[in-house]
Design a protein around this motif. Structure first.
Motif, mmCIF file in Angstrom:
data_model
loop_
_atom_site.group_PDB
_atom_site.id
_atom_site.type_symbol
_atom_site.label_atom_id
_atom_site.label_comp_id
_atom_site.label_asym_id
_atom_site.label_seq_id
_atom_site.Cartn_x
_atom_site.Cartn_y
_atom_site.Cartn_z
ATOM 1 N N SER A 486 3.012 -55.095 -58.890
ATOM 2 C CA SER A 486 1.950 -54.121 -59.261
ATOM 3 C C SER A 486 2.723 -53.113 -60.164
ATOM 4 N N ASP A 487 1.717 -52.481 -60.840
ATOM 5 C CA ASP A 487 1.902 -51.493 -61.569
ATOM 6 C C ASP A 487 2.012 -50.188 -60.840
ATOM 7 N N PRO A 488 2.343 -48.971 -61.179
ATOM 8 C CA PRO A 488 2.192 -47.769 -60.648
ATOM 9 C C PRO A 488 0.788 -47.682 -60.406
ATOM 10 N N PRO A 489 0.367 -47.341 -59.236
ATOM 11 C CA PRO A 489 -1.012 -46.709 -58.927
ATOM 12 C C PRO A 489 -1.701 -45.675 -59.972
ATOM 13 N N VAL A 490 -2.653 -45.926 -60.362
ATOM 14 C CA VAL A 490 -3.428 -44.823 -61.101
ATOM 15 C C VAL A 490 -4.501 -44.243 -60.194
ATOM 16 N N ARG A 491 -4.272 -42.663 -59.944
ATOM 17 C CA ARG A 491 -5.246 -42.157 -59.155
ATOM 18 C C ARG A 491 -6.492 -41.356 -59.834
#
Length: 616
Positions: A486-491
């Motif tokens: 998974s890529d870093p989450p986008v918030r």
């Protein structure tokens, strides 16, 4: 009201008299009432100021003059230009009428003997000077909403029974207690700057032997045991206000006061009934239970009105990968310096953000047992040091029409002054969407064409060798799913709102509200043409659907019925003339101060929190 340029009580008092107009029409002496007051030299003049003869008949009013009754009516009429000024009270109105009927009583130094009550508020008074001593009959003095930082008791009339100094800047009681008025019955010091145990010693019967009512609300008093030990000497005390102080947040605050001051009748504007005294009986003999810490429970319930991300997901992804998952959480602020209760079940994750570094604590206390570790969301994020609060985050939940967070967390705060400042400022609630892209471990998202090319060449080599047997094809289908990274989450913040918590500083122990963020307006990208439109353009199979298309449409209807329980329809399936009503984004939020309801079993209740129900 605008403040005047003076700083002393005497200057404010003179301005107050000038605003009343005691020497101007229709008050005082003048051509408008000269003959009435000359009548006292006549034998049959009757009482001073009355315009009637002894026979009861009205006395003729000379031309150009007005009767006392008509002059008083000018003061009382609501539409009269001489009506009572907005800042004047009943005592001031009585003084103005006295200036009409008996004007000699308000002339010169005589006026100082009339005042028994005086109210000067919001005038920027900083000093109570010796001019106040001229009011020899004064019993009530109200100097609220000024700038008084200290008072010299030698300048107070000895006749005072009520002294109200609310909303000033009093931080030291030493000067006030040097020679206090001996008959004072009410002392109002609410909304000042009293703090620390050094002021408690001035709140005893030595200085206030006749005190019946004491207002110390909304200061910064923190020592509950020390204050109660001093107040217990006030044998005539019946009314006490301490709400708004940090010490009032202690769980045993009210019970300890009720049991320690048996003659007290009203505490924080709430009457003390006999059953309440019975419930807290014996608590005063357990001072070891009075700890300077506060337990606060925060509950977050349902989220409604979040737009369905599936439509965006179908348009953003045209291939199998990347796989996109959405989750939703709620963030809230809590006072900095609080201690985590369940530190053993808390994981710490650091996320680097530009230009600051934020720390996220994953709170698993509200997680279901079936959730995986990868689904857990951060629970606490510390903001930059310039802020005085931490940000806590609920565990992430997948999208639904109604997202049930089922979140509850207990905080323990030992900085009572900091907690008071936090409650006075309120907390900030936000709804956050988190988007995560997942890729196969052996695939590079930056070079999809190379990967596709290799896959095509491998397919060509396999086709050259001949057809693949059916048993091998079945084995390929039964292979385990591909491992994803998974890529870093986008918030993304969907809504933010401040919730007021000031009622927790007063007499309330619970704040329960539904935060309404309004209706979210999302930009819908252009829809690509569906298969039916492509077939119509090509002229093939007009008006017909393949078997696969019918099965796909049936699956979509079944999924929509399962999600919305048959209530929510797809916009394309709405009947003609029917409009889909948008739902505002809302969150259920609740904060409660955990207190002891009675004195029995207090030691066991010290480790057991009171249950907090779901917010309405």
């Amino acid at each position: 009201m605008a403040e005047c340029g003076h700083c002393s009580f005497s200057a404010a008092f003179q301005e107050h008299l000038g605003r009343l107009g005691l020497q101007d029409f229709p008050c005082g002496f003048g051509s408008w009432n000269k003959s009435h007051f000359d009548a006292r030299t006549r034998p049959h003049g009757g009482r001073l100021g009355l315009g009637t003869q002894p026979t009861g008949q009205e006395e003729a009013v000379p031309l150009g003059e007005e009767s006392p009754e008509a002059l008083v009516e000018l003061l009382r009429g609501p539409r009269s230009p001489w009506a009572r000024p907005p800042a004047c009270g009943p005592q001031d109105q009585h003084l103005r009428e006295t200036a009409v009927l008996t004007p000699e009583l308000v002339c010169g130094s005589n006026i100082f003997r009339i005042f028994t009550s005086l109210r000067i508020t919001g005038k920027g008074v900083e000093e109570v000077d010796e001019g106040l001593l001229q009011l020899q009959q004064l019993e009530e003095l109200i100097l609220s909403a000024n700038r008084i930082s200290r008072i010299t008791s030698a300048n107070l009339p000895r006749t005072l029974k009520v002294l109200e100094l609310c909303c000033n800047a009093v931080a030291d009681l030493r000067g006030l207690c040097a020679q206090p008025p001996p008959d004072l019955q009410h002392l109002g010091l609410g909304y000042n700057r009293l703090c620390g145990p050094s002021q408690d010693k001035y709140l005893t019967a030595q200085f206030w032997p006749n005190l019946v009512s004491l207002d110390l609300s909304f200061n910064n008093l923190t020592d509950l045991l020390g204050l109660v030990s001093q107040l217990s000497s006030l044998q005539k005390l019946r009314v006490l206000l301490l709400q708004g102080n940090p010490l009032a947040l202690i769980p045993t605050y009210r019970g300890f006061l009720v049991d320690s001051l048996p003659k007290l009748s009203i505490l924080d504007d709430i009457y003390i009934w006999p059953d309440e005294r019975h419930r807290f009986h014996g608590l005063a003999r357990q001072p070891e239970l009075i700890r300077s810490e506060v337990r606060v429970a925060v509950s977050i319930g349902e989220i409604k009105g979040v737009p369905d991300p599936s439509a965006r997901q179908q348009l953003e992804v045209s291939s199998e990968f990347p796989a996109i998952t959405y989750s939703y959480c709620v963030t809230y602020e809590f006072a900095e310096g609080e201690e985590m209760e369940d530190s053993s079940s808390t994981e710490v994750t650091k996320i680097h953000q530009s230009p600051v570094v934020a720390t996220l604590d994953v709170d698993s206390s509200a997680q279901d047992t079936g959730e995986t570790k990868g689904q857990q969301e951060p629970a606490a994020m510390e903001e930059p040091k310039a802020h005085s609060a931490k940000v806590f985050v609920t565990p992430g939940k997948p999208w639904a029409d109604t997202i049930d967070c089922s979140y509850r967390k207990e905080h323990t705060a030992k900085d009572l002054v900091g907690l008071k400042s936090y409650l006075a400022a309120g907390t900030i609630i936000s709804v956050v969407e988190e988007k995560v892209l997942s890729w196969p471990v052996d695939a590079d998202p930056e070079e999809p064409e190379v990967t596709k090319g290799k896959a095509r060449r491998g397919t060509q080599k396999n086709s050259a060798k001949g057809p693949v047997p059916k048993d091998k094809q079945k084995n390929k289908k039964q292979e385990t799913p591909r491992e994803l990274r998974s890529d870093p989450p986008v918030r993304r913040t969907l809504g933010t709102r401040r919730v007021t918590l000031e009622t927790l500083l007063a007499t309330e122990d619970l704040v329960a509200t539904v935060c309404d963020f309004g209706i979210l307006i999302t930009e819908q990208p252009l829809q690509p043409p569906n298969l039916e439109e492509k077939d119509k353009k090509k002229g093939k199979d007009k008006g017909k659907k393949t078997k696969a298309e019918k099965e796909s449409q049936a699956r979509r209807k079944t999924t929509a019925f399962a999600k919305g329980k048959g209530k929510k329809k797809d916009p394309a399936e709405l009947e003609e003339g029917q409009v889909l009503q948008p739902v505002p984004l809302t969150v259920q939020f609740q904060m409660q101060l955990l207190r002891w309801p009675w004195a029995a079993d207090t030691q066991s209740r010290e480790s057991t929190a009171m249950p907090v129900g779901k917010a309405p």
